[in-house]
Design an enzyme around this catalytic site. Sequence first.
Site, PDB file in Angstrom:
ATOM      1  N   GLU A 284      -7.131  -7.534  -0.596  1.00 28.18           N
ATOM      2  CA  GLU A 284      -7.570  -7.459   0.797  1.00 28.18           C
ATOM      3  C   GLU A 284      -9.063  -7.146   0.808  1.00 28.18           C
ATOM      4  O   GLU A 284      -9.472  -5.983   0.765  1.00 28.18           O
ATOM      5  CB  GLU A 284      -6.813  -6.372   1.571  1.00 28.18           C
ATOM      6  CG  GLU A 284      -5.369  -6.681   1.864  1.00 28.18           C
ATOM      7  CD  GLU A 284      -4.741  -5.646   2.797  1.00 28.18           C
ATOM      8  OE1 GLU A 284      -5.466  -4.723   3.243  1.00 28.18           O
ATOM      9  OE2 GLU A 284      -3.547  -5.752   3.071  1.00 28.18           O
TER      10      GLU A 284
ATOM     11  N   GLU B 234       0.824  -1.209   0.000  1.00 27.88           N
ATOM     12  CA  GLU B 234       0.000   0.000   0.000  1.00 27.88           C
ATOM     13  C   GLU B 234       0.859   1.260   0.000  1.00 27.88           C
ATOM     14  O   GLU B 234       0.616   2.196   0.773  1.00 27.88           O
ATOM     15  CB  GLU B 234      -0.961  -0.017   1.195  1.00 27.88           C
ATOM     16  CG  GLU B 234      -2.043  -1.074   1.055  1.00 27.88           C
ATOM     17  CD  GLU B 234      -3.080  -1.017   2.175  1.00 27.88           C
ATOM     18  OE1 GLU B 234      -2.716  -0.604   3.289  1.00 27.88           O
ATOM     19  OE2 GLU B 234      -4.226  -1.387   1.929  1.00 27.88           O
TER      20      GLU B 234
END
Length: 651
Positions: free
Chosen positions: A263, A185
């Site tokens: 995710e 991320e």
Amino acid sequence: MAPKRPLCLAALLLPLLTLLLPQAGTRSFVVDRENDRFLLDGAPFRYVSGSLHYFRVPRVLWADRLFKMRMSGLNTVQFYVPWNYHEPQPGVYNFNGSRDLFAFLNEASLANLLVILRPGPYICAEWDMGGLPAWLLRKPDIHLRTSDPAFLAAVDSWFKVLLPKLYPWLYHNGGNIISIQVENEYGSYRACDFSYMRHLAGLFRALLGDRILLFTTDGPEGLKCGSLQGLYTTVDFGPADNMTKIFGLLREYEPHGPLVNSEYYTGWLDYWGQNHSTRSILAVTKGLESMLKLGASVNMYMFHGGTNFGYWNGADEKGRFLPITTSYDYDAPISEAGDPTPKLFALRNVISEFQEIPLGPLPPPSPKMRLGPLTLQLDGDLLAFLDFLCPQGPISSILPMSFEAVKQDRGFVLYRTYLTYTVSEPTQFWVPNNGVHDRAYVMVDGVFQGVLERNMKHQLFLMGKVGAKLDILLENMGRLSFGSNSSDFKGLLEPPVLGQTVLSQWLMFSLKIDKLVKQWLPLQLKKRSHPQVPSGPTFYSTKFPILGEGGDTFLYLPGWTKGQVWINGFNLGRYWTKRGPQETLYVPRPLLFSRGALNKITLLELENVPPQPQVQFLDRPILNSTLHKTYIYSLSADTQGASEPMELSGH
């Protein structure tokens, strides 16, 4: 003319055997961009995966959790590798015991699960410092997660140890790792340093070769800075998000190939003082079904959350410092104790509509145990054991030094100075510039005075005679783990002030509490003096037998305030009964001695002890009891209130 020699049977069969035997060279996992799908060994493939972190589960329970994931219909497991778990000091590596990730890879293989690996170097994961080693901060001006040469040198050194060990486990080499994530991320980080990302990609290729699929993961707002040409772009989002909109945005960065949600959130994390997080079964199953209908590959984060044992929890900062609870149950399909939940069975039903799931029932919940109440005995106050807690003696300095400066990565440091004049009236004691990181327990001549806390407006007034001993026990409550955090130094980051006087001439004691609990408590505590008033940092313990086989259980500490607890020398984690929402600590059965053998529980209570110093072991957890919500007084006027919903962080 020489007669022809008859062909032996082996010569006749060799070509056939060569064709029949599976060979590593024929194994492949690739992106089929023309048909928007993955190919596994040339055949169309879609992964339905779940996250499980080996570092949050005792090693003896890995096989159990992985088997339950496979029986739920998953064909892949996704997990991080926390750098700080494996390189505790520069150049010192640990892959033994619960840190043996190669044994975990083998257990995944035995469970018939492929692997998606996320080695960082930064992982978030609500883990201390996002998996980065705290010793990096011994260079105070280091710029983490950038092309800062000091950071890259440490990263290169680590990956040159880790990645070659992983090379034999790559799928095309005969292992079970089908893809590897680069960073984590990164688009949520303030730096947006493409040189850093290109460096990592080049390092991974140099050490792992060209055949392994490398990818990135970002929230939709992070794709701009988190994606990189040559790395497959994936996205993450939860049930409440607009799937069509987010996958549409993903197509701007990855026009062809399979859609991937790396995710998909089955639940959420908990902060001390906030409500326990849940996600409804209907929302989670509906979102999964919608993605599978599109042909997307999905990883469910988390499928089994586990526990932040010891001091390993991370923290967020959203207007104030928010440490994460010891429980990482996450409202996941498999509970913290490893039991299948209704959410699991609902997800299993959805998965069965799209692919075959293994035959056979899931194992039932593990046996649970109730015991107690048990009365704990006062062993003595923490200050009485300073010689044992810090046998090397203190470090002296005019101004207080940080945890990083005294090379104490986690746990506690005691700061000591002496009053140079008599303070006869109650005088305010404070630390400027929010300089307490993270929680300070203040004592004068051994008597507990109160607490100062990061981002909190606690008022504390002290008195004392000239020469009085001022002790401040500093607790590191977990380093920031998400997003745009800066370096999270711990300790007294500014010199404390008493009235108008800046206090100086400090002694810093780096405390080895875990070592004391394991090795010395049985011998030494009985010989130490007991405080008259049991408040402030104090040790309590007792021994107890378990008749029969025992079982998993949950330690309940009613009336206790805040502290750390050990079972048979194992650091179970932090409790904070007064703040919640977590009121019980998960105790896995393998930590306990059964059949009448004695077990020992040790508590370090940091503040106040209940009138009856008792604990109980329950057969179910209490994770959703936030008792006190009025404690929050932020330093920032525009900070959201305690009852407002928190903005979602990533992982």
